[in-house]
Design an enzyme around this catalytic site. Structure first.
Site, PDB file in Angstrom:
ATOM      1  N   LYS A  76       0.942  -1.143  -0.168  1.00  0.00           N
ATOM      2  CA  LYS A  76       0.089   0.074   0.021  1.00  0.00           C
ATOM      3  C   LYS A  76       0.875   1.232   0.083  1.00  0.00           C
ATOM      4  O   LYS A  76       1.917   1.219   0.565  1.00  0.00           O
ATOM      5  CB  LYS A  76      -0.715  -0.010   1.309  1.00  0.00           C
ATOM      6  CG  LYS A  76      -2.157   0.713   1.155  1.00  0.00           C
ATOM      7  CD  LYS A  76      -3.078   0.137   0.575  1.00  0.00           C
ATOM      8  CE  LYS A  76      -4.552   0.884   0.447  1.00  0.00           C
ATOM      9  NZ  LYS A  76      -5.596  -0.061  -0.091  1.00  0.00           N
ATOM     10  N   GLY A 174     -20.976   6.386   2.718  1.00  0.00           N
ATOM     11  CA  GLY A 174     -20.047   6.862   1.589  1.00  0.00           C
ATOM     12  C   GLY A 174     -20.866   6.460   0.280  1.00  0.00           C
ATOM     13  O   GLY A 174     -21.156   5.442  -0.044  1.00  0.00           O
ATOM     14  N   GLY A 176     -18.811   7.021  -2.918  1.00  0.00           N
ATOM     15  CA  GLY A 176     -17.788   7.184  -4.028  1.00  0.00           C
ATOM     16  C   GLY A 176     -18.168   6.005  -4.796  1.00  0.00           C
ATOM     17  O   GLY A 176     -18.861   5.427  -5.067  1.00  0.00           O
ATOM     18  N   VAL A 178     -16.964   2.888  -4.401  1.00  0.00           N
ATOM     19  CA  VAL A 178     -17.556   1.480  -3.963  1.00  0.00           C
ATOM     20  C   VAL A 178     -19.060   1.854  -3.621  1.00  0.00           C
ATOM     21  O   VAL A 178     -19.565   0.932  -3.856  1.00  0.00           O
ATOM     22  CB  VAL A 178     -16.635   1.218  -2.699  1.00  0.00           C
ATOM     23  CG1 VAL A 178     -17.042  -0.095  -1.964  1.00  0.00           C
ATOM     24  CG2 VAL A 178     -15.256   1.053  -2.920  1.00  0.00           C
ATOM     25  N   GLY A 179     -19.249   2.814  -3.029  1.00  0.00           N
ATOM     26  CA  GLY A 179     -20.721   2.917  -2.377  1.00  0.00           C
ATOM     27  C   GLY A 179     -21.575   3.102  -3.512  1.00  0.00           C
ATOM     28  O   GLY A 179     -22.599   2.484  -3.590  1.00  0.00           O
TER      29      GLY A 179
HETATM   30  P1  NAD Z   1     -14.137   7.679  -2.879  1.00  0.00           P
HETATM   31  O1  NAD Z   1     -13.192   8.611  -2.372  1.00  0.00           O
HETATM   32  O2  NAD Z   1     -14.489   7.292  -4.103  1.00  0.00           O
HETATM   33  O3  NAD Z   1     -15.526   7.625  -1.884  1.00  0.00           O
HETATM   34  C1  NAD Z   1     -15.551   7.648  -0.457  1.00  0.00           C
HETATM   35  C2  NAD Z   1     -16.888   8.522  -0.116  1.00  0.00           C
HETATM   36  O4  NAD Z   1     -16.905   8.386   1.092  1.00  0.00           O
HETATM   37  C3  NAD Z   1     -17.193   9.542  -0.715  1.00  0.00           C
HETATM   38  O5  NAD Z   1     -18.596   9.627  -1.053  1.00  0.00           O
HETATM   39  C4  NAD Z   1     -17.069  10.553   0.553  1.00  0.00           C
HETATM   40  O6  NAD Z   1     -17.729  11.663   0.589  1.00  0.00           O
HETATM   41  C5  NAD Z   1     -17.630   9.747   1.549  1.00  0.00           C
HETATM   42  N1  NAD Z   1     -17.195   9.803   3.016  1.00  0.00           N
HETATM   43  C6  NAD Z   1     -16.161  10.160   3.518  1.00  0.00           C
HETATM   44  N2  NAD Z   1     -15.952  10.276   4.630  1.00  0.00           N
HETATM   45  C7  NAD Z   1     -17.226   9.988   5.160  1.00  0.00           C
HETATM   46  C8  NAD Z   1     -17.736   9.961   6.379  1.00  0.00           C
HETATM   47  N3  NAD Z   1     -17.088  10.149   7.428  1.00  0.00           N
HETATM   48  N4  NAD Z   1     -19.227   9.597   6.386  1.00  0.00           N
HETATM   49  C9  NAD Z   1     -19.765   9.131   5.185  1.00  0.00           C
HETATM   50  N5  NAD Z   1     -19.031   9.266   3.952  1.00  0.00           N
HETATM   51  C10 NAD Z   1     -18.063   9.800   4.184  1.00  0.00           C
HETATM   52  O7  NAD Z   1     -13.384   6.342  -2.181  1.00  0.00           O
HETATM   53  P2  NAD Z   1     -13.643   4.775  -2.424  1.00  0.00           P
HETATM   54  O8  NAD Z   1     -12.647   4.313  -3.672  1.00  0.00           O
HETATM   55  O9  NAD Z   1     -15.412   4.579  -2.657  1.00  0.00           O
HETATM   56  O10 NAD Z   1     -13.418   3.806  -1.409  1.00  0.00           O
HETATM   57  C11 NAD Z   1     -13.714   3.819  -0.313  1.00  0.00           C
HETATM   58  C12 NAD Z   1     -13.458   2.638   0.826  1.00  0.00           C
HETATM   59  O11 NAD Z   1     -13.575   1.503   0.385  1.00  0.00           O
HETATM   60  C13 NAD Z   1     -11.781   3.070   1.193  1.00  0.00           C
HETATM   61  O12 NAD Z   1     -11.847   2.520   2.400  1.00  0.00           O
HETATM   62  C14 NAD Z   1     -11.027   2.091   0.131  1.00  0.00           C
HETATM   63  O13 NAD Z   1      -9.833   1.810   0.996  1.00  0.00           O
HETATM   64  C15 NAD Z   1     -12.023   1.150   0.221  1.00  0.00           C
HETATM   65  N6  NAD Z   1     -11.771   0.184  -1.049  1.00  0.00           N
HETATM   66  C16 NAD Z   1     -11.876   0.718  -2.180  1.00  0.00           C
HETATM   67  C17 NAD Z   1     -11.742  -0.016  -3.447  1.00  0.00           C
HETATM   68  C18 NAD Z   1     -11.873   0.564  -4.668  1.00  0.00           C
HETATM   69  O14 NAD Z   1     -11.877  -0.315  -5.633  1.00  0.00           O
HETATM   70  N7  NAD Z   1     -12.193   1.707  -4.940  1.00  0.00           N
HETATM   71  C19 NAD Z   1     -11.470  -1.382  -3.324  1.00  0.00           C
HETATM   72  C20 NAD Z   1     -11.341  -1.757  -1.975  1.00  0.00           C
HETATM   73  C21 NAD Z   1     -11.603  -1.009  -1.011  1.00  0.00           C
END
Ligand code: NAD
Length: 365
Positions: A76, A174, A176, A178-179
């Protein structure tokens, strides 16, 4: 940064800190373990990311890659800048040059980075995954690899939580990469998305949120709270929403002993990395809430990244994500119930065994 000299029998294998005193540029890479192959893991971009966090995340990547059956160890990286910094491309190019000879680490996207960032890294050093389609990559965020895996995991886990995914009420923290995609694929399987939060607040509607419309609202206005109909609440209220399934998909340690008792879901699918503290996971277990650990539930992204690295197609990647995540979810939950342990303990035991076996075949590790 504080460095704690904590090592497990598995890692970290290598910690690289990058600091350019004149510009103040700071980054860190943790290669946790390479017994199964060169490490793969995302590059997190945040002013507040710490070495400690990157170490924990790298350790999780080792377990995630091992249990997913990938020929990769875990790593990482963190770049300590604002993800909206206008000099972001420059930062990524500096970062790429600084890790040019660190062949044991293959960077991928993570919070604050995306396929464009990976294209910059690839352009500099010819080593990155999660590339844009135009660069021959499988853009895992756009395709929704992780969100797809979350929904596949939920389908199997529902069986063990004695409920049906079709009609189940889901709350997602969240919205983003993933969500959004988790919401899309879960809704596609008949689940009802009843609450979604982001940093500005939480939107809740027990009759079900239209995911396509919510995505348009989030993309055009910047927040889920502008969606209608529904009730706007505070961000943190998401955790006490009335729902069957909770999907944390934002930051680490958001479920802790202070709020774990408020959770009303029967099942938690950990879309985010390390979203719950150990204490919270124990508390949830005692309450009879099944919590599927991050490195099982959110492995879709890294499986697709590894498939891209191996030259496979998107279709092959989706088939592999479905097959491995479903199989592993059942595997760890069988062990969980048989041995009356936490799902994380079951998953860690299986993953560690694979890594330790691979390590035993190596001469120097
Ligand atoms: P992202 O930056 O695209 O989205 C994050 C979202 O979380 C945003 O909508 C932001 O507004 C929201 N957020 C941040 N703090 C918050 C809070 N306190 N309360 C509510 N919402 C909040 O990130 P992502 O790529 O979707 O990743 C999210 C998580 O998933 C991370 O922990 C990341 O490590 C993990 N993850 C991502 C992937 C991937 O493919 N993108 C794969 C495995 C794990």
């Amino acid at each position: 940064m504080n460095i704690k000299n904590e090592v497990s029998e598995i890692g970290p294998y290598k910690i690289v800190q990058i600091f350019f005193p004149v510009s103040g540029f700071r980054a860190v890479v943790v290669v946790d373990n390479i017994a199964l192959g060169p490490s793969i893991g995302g590059v997190r971009v945040s002013q507040s990311v710490t070495l400690e966090e990157i170490k924990r995340l790298a350790g999780t990547m080792t377990l995630k890659n091992a249990i997913a059956g990938l020929p990769h160890g875990g790593g990482k990286a963190g770049i300590m800048v604002d993800p909206k910094d206008p000099q972001k491309e420059h930062c990524f190019r500096i970062f790429a040059q600084a890790i040019k000879d660190l062949n044991e680490y293959i960077p991928g996207p993570d919070m604050g980075s995306n396929e464009e960032c990976m294209a910059w890294v690839y352009d500099e050093i010819g080593r990155a995954v999660g590339l844009p389609a135009e660069e021959g990559g499988l853009p895992l965020d756009r395709l929704g690899a992780t969100g797809f895996g979350v929904a596949e995991c939920a389908e199997v886990a529902c069986h063990y939580a004695a409920m049906q995914l079709k009609g189940a009420k889901v709350a997602i923290q969240g919205f983003g990469s993933v969500g959004k995609k988790a919401a899309h694929f879960l809704a596609g399987k008949g689940a009802l998305i009843v609450a979604v939060s982001d940093t500005r607040g939480c939107i809740s509607d027990l009759y079900g949120i239209d995911v396509k419309k919510l995505t348009e609202v989030k993309d055009s206005t910047g927040s889920v709270i502008n969606y209608r109909p529904g009730t706007v609440k505070k961000t943190e209220e998401l955790f006490s929403e009335q729902c069957d399934i909770l999907v944390p998909a934002a930051n680490p340690d958001v479920i802790h002993k202070g709020n774990a008792g408020d959770i009303r879901a029967k099942l938690i699918i950990q879309g985010a990395n390390i979203p719950a503290t150990r204490e919270a996971e124990e508390l949830l277990h005692r309450k009879g809430i099944l919590s599927i650990p991050d490195f099982i539930a959110n492995a879709g992204g890294v499986i697709m990244a590894a498939m891209e690295h191996a030259g496979k197609t998107g279709e092959e990647a989706f088939d592999t994500i479905s097959e491995r995540i479903k199989k592993n979810t059942a595997l760890i939950l069988e062990k969980t119930f048989e041995e009356n342990i936490l799902p994380r303990q079951a998953a860690e035991a299986i993953a560690r065994e694979r890594v330790l076996t691979a390590m035993s075949y190596k001469r120097v590790l």
